[in-house]
Design a protein around this motif. Structure first.
Motif, short mmCIF file in Angstrom:
data_model
loop_
_atom_site.label_atom_id
_atom_site.label_comp_id
_atom_site.label_asym_id
_atom_site.label_seq_id
_atom_site.Cartn_x
_atom_site.Cartn_y
_atom_site.Cartn_z
N ALA A 1 -2.19 42.34 -62.75
CA ALA A 1 -3.65 42.83 -62.45
C ALA A 1 -4.41 41.61 -62.44
CB ALA A 1 -4.14 43.94 -63.30
N ALA A 2 -4.39 40.74 -63.39
CA ALA A 2 -5.37 39.73 -63.42
C ALA A 2 -4.98 38.81 -62.32
CB ALA A 2 -5.00 38.89 -64.97
N LEU B 1 -8.39 37.00 -70.00
CA LEU B 1 -7.90 37.51 -68.78
C LEU B 1 -7.44 36.44 -67.85
CD1 LEU B 1 -7.87 40.31 -67.05
CD2 LEU B 1 -9.79 39.47 -65.75
N VAL C 1 -5.18 46.97 -58.87
CA VAL C 1 -5.45 46.40 -60.13
C VAL C 1 -5.59 47.53 -61.11
CG1 VAL C 1 -7.47 45.29 -61.49
CG2 VAL C 1 -6.74 44.21 -59.16
N VAL D 1 -3.62 48.19 -64.90
CA VAL D 1 -4.39 48.36 -66.02
C VAL D 1 -3.96 49.42 -66.73
CG1 VAL D 1 -6.32 47.84 -67.28
CG2 VAL D 1 -5.73 46.35 -65.19
N PHE E 1 -12.85 51.47 -67.86
CA PHE E 1 -11.90 50.87 -68.46
C PHE E 1 -12.21 50.43 -69.83
CE2 PHE E 1 -11.30 48.89 -64.18
CZ PHE E 1 -10.14 48.89 -64.07
N MET F 1 -11.69 45.25 -66.53
CA MET F 1 -10.41 44.74 -66.75
C MET F 1 -10.26 43.85 -67.88
SD MET F 1 -7.31 43.40 -64.33
CE MET F 1 -8.39 42.30 -63.73
N VAL G 1 -1.21 43.96 -67.22
CA VAL G 1 -2.34 43.45 -67.19
C VAL G 1 -2.12 42.01 -66.55
CG1 VAL G 1 -4.17 42.37 -68.65
CG2 VAL G 1 -3.59 44.56 -68.99
N SER H 1 -8.80 44.18 -71.65
CA SER H 1 -7.58 43.82 -72.33
C SER H 1 -8.10 43.05 -73.74
CB SER H 1 -6.82 42.84 -71.28
OG SER H 1 -7.76 42.00 -70.70
#
Lengths: 267, 304
Positions: free
Chosen positions: B277-278, B53, B264, B268, A211, A117, B274, A121
């Protein structure tokens, strides 16, 4: 020390655990030869036809090629970064040395979803050099492959006596020659076994890849997608059986290589 | 060093000599050069990504435009800790991770004892490889194998039927997840427990027998306490790996088998939230941090 009854039950337990570990692997290999489309037990007949049809499946070929490219590149990056890191940490004392091992281990120690993740991002935010595809897969895989090389090389360096390097220099070798003729032969088997493990790790990775792959499919992503949707299962069986055979070989080799430590056997 | 002599005549030799002398005298320079590459890679990509994140957990997403709103707030964390759905999922994830850890400990202990104490050196080496190999044989392949085994028409029910036992309907359930996770991570438990038991000197067990202890008493008072750091070390792997997984719940879990990882992933990939999720991902992170602190207290790191 142990009574007869204890011995017998421990033997039985050992056999049960080995059976538990290997029965699923054996079963999956058997399914690859299943004649029927329906995945029930026992299999309905023996055939090798799915091997041929899998081999001609363009999706599988593309995914395999992408997986191989990603694993090779990630391993190459990890070899360079991991070896450099291992030498720096083992040969020199500096502030924050302990932190470096910790940072290297993070991508493997943190749950894959967090690494995945975070990278996802980050790549979205940064953009330009990181457009989702082969490049982002390689970068993602390299993060957790570095530690495998690093650990292997650092363990070998720590077992090597520094007097060997001093002897080389006393005999008139310069830095490069010492590396080429002393250091490199000493670490080479550790490096190869580390690289094999890194390759296997990258080739098999699912979570970080989901991801970082964007619209691309590596082989594990292809398998995951097909299993989830229940499509092309006979071909999934074949791919999975072949992968098991292929990943076991490099790991077996790595295991053997790390046992024989070349010219500097200390045990 | 024959090639040292051969290259001695080349003009570049003197320069190379000087350079290598500089590096030899200034060790820190060599160290810095070596570190530059890996450090830059990790700082610019991995650590930067983690920091971004963590920060984004305090941001939010505009529900209409799905644009990131960079204003600091704790809303995501509030949702994580107060919304019953998310609490249930977190409890399920942690609960199954704990059950898997206990199961693996129970399965691994006698096996590791056999490996360390009863097996001949050759057999020990063989078992070692046998335990190690599945660890590297494709994770997906092994999960998928269980999906086939546990299916209604699978190998498990076929075997049960042959033995005259009632068949089980545990495909796509929390039971299936429990079995598969225990299977997948078992080698991670066996190896450290084996290492711990192998280090127990024979004389300890002999002394215990000489003092009149029967088998069970020796196990409880000598073997278990000395194997304990190994068990804790193994549990770090089994617990952490289960906590962060979402592939196994997707493939063998049922409708009510969602893990933290699934939420999660959905946030995403699909919902594109996000920040939330973070925030949710900090739950396994915090649980693991706590676990590691306790494990360190219990001496697990010496057993690794």
């Amino acid at each position: 020390m142990e009574t007869r009854a204890t011995r017998i039950s421990l033997w039985a337990w050992m056999l049960l655990v080995v059976l538990f570990l290997y029965a699923p692997i054996a079963i999956i290999v058997v399914y690859a030869f299943n004649e029927s489309n329906i995945q029930s037990w026992p299999i309905e007949g023996f055939t090798t036809k799915w091997f041929a049809s899998t081999w001609h499946n363009q999706e599988v070929r593309d995914a395999l090629l992408l997986s191989l490219k990603a694993a090779l590149a990630a391993t190459a990056i990890a070899v360079v970064l991991g070896t450099a890191g291992a030498f720096a940490v083992s040969r020199f004392k500096f502030f924050g040395r302990e932190t470096i091992s910790f940072v290297f281990i993070l991508p493997l120690a943190l749950p894959g979803i967090i690494t995945g993740m975070a990278l996802n991002s980050y790549f979205v935010t940064v953009g330009s050099p990181f457009t989702f595809g082969l490049r982002t897969i390689i970068v993602g895989h390299a993060t957790f492959c570095v530690v495998v090389i690093y650990n292997n090389v650092i363990a070998r360096i720590r077992r090597t006596s520094p007097s060997l390097l001093e002897a080389s220099q006393d005999l008139g070798a310069d830095g490069w020659q010492t590396f080429r003729f002393v250091t490199f032969p000493v670490i080479s088997t550790a490096l190869v076994s580390g690289a094999l493990l890194a390759f296997a790790l990258s080739f098999d990775e699912v979570i970080v890849t989901t991801f970082t792959a964007g619209a691309q499919n590596t082989l594990p992503l292809w398998i995951f997608g097909k299993i989830r949707l229940g499509q092309q299962l006979p071909q999934v069986n074949v791919v999975v059986a072949v992968i098991i055979a292929l990943t076991i070989i490099p790991v077996y080799l790595a295991q053997r290589l790390s046992r024989e430590s070349g010219i500097l056997r200390r045990e | 060093m024959t090639s040292g002599v051969e290259s001695a005549g080349r003009p570049s030799w003197a320069a190379r000599r000087r350079l290598s002398a500089v590096f030899w005298r200034r060790g820190w320079l060599r160290g810095l050069l070596l570190l530059l590459l890996p450090l830059a890679f990790f700082a610019l990509i991995y650590l930067a990504a983690l920091v971004v994140l963590l920060i984004s957990a305090f941001w939010s997403v505009d529900p209409l435009t799905t644009e990131l709103v960079r204003t600091w707030n704790l809303d995501n964390f509030k949702t994580v800790f107060t919304e019953p759905t998310y609490r249930t999922i977190a409890v399920r994830t942690i609960g199954i991770a704990a059950a898997v850890t206990v199961t693996d400990a129970i399965v691994a202990l006698p096996f590791a004892y056999f490996m360390a104490r009863l097996a001949s050196p050759r057999m020990r080496a063989l078992l070692f490889v046998l335990v190690l190999l599945p660890l590297w044989a494709s994770y997906l392949a092994r999960v998928y194998a269980w999906r086939l085994i546990l299916a209604k028409e699978g190998a498990l029910n076929w075997t049960l039927d042959r033995l005259g036992l009632p068949t089980l309907d545990i495909a796509y359930s929390n039971w299936a997840m429990w079995i598969v996770f225990s299977y997948i991570w078992l080698p991670f438990m066996i190896l450290p427990v084996y290492a711990a038991i192998e280090r127990i000197p024979d004389s300890f067990l002999e002394a215990s027998t000489d003092l009149g202890a029967k088998g069970w008493r020796t196990t409880r008072s000598v073997v278990l306490p000395l194997a304990f750091p190994g068990l804790v070390a193994g549990s770090i792997f089994t617990f952490a790996l289960t906590l962060g997984d979402y592939i196994t719940p997707t493939l063998v879990g049922g409708a009510s088998s969602q893990f933290i990882g699934n939420v999660v992933y959905a946030n995403v990939g699909i919902a594109n939230n996000v920040p939330f999720a973070a925030a949710y991902a900090t739950v396994p992170l915090l649980v693991m941090a706590l676990y590691l602190v306790v494990a360190k207290r219990l001496g697990a790191f010496e057993a690794l």
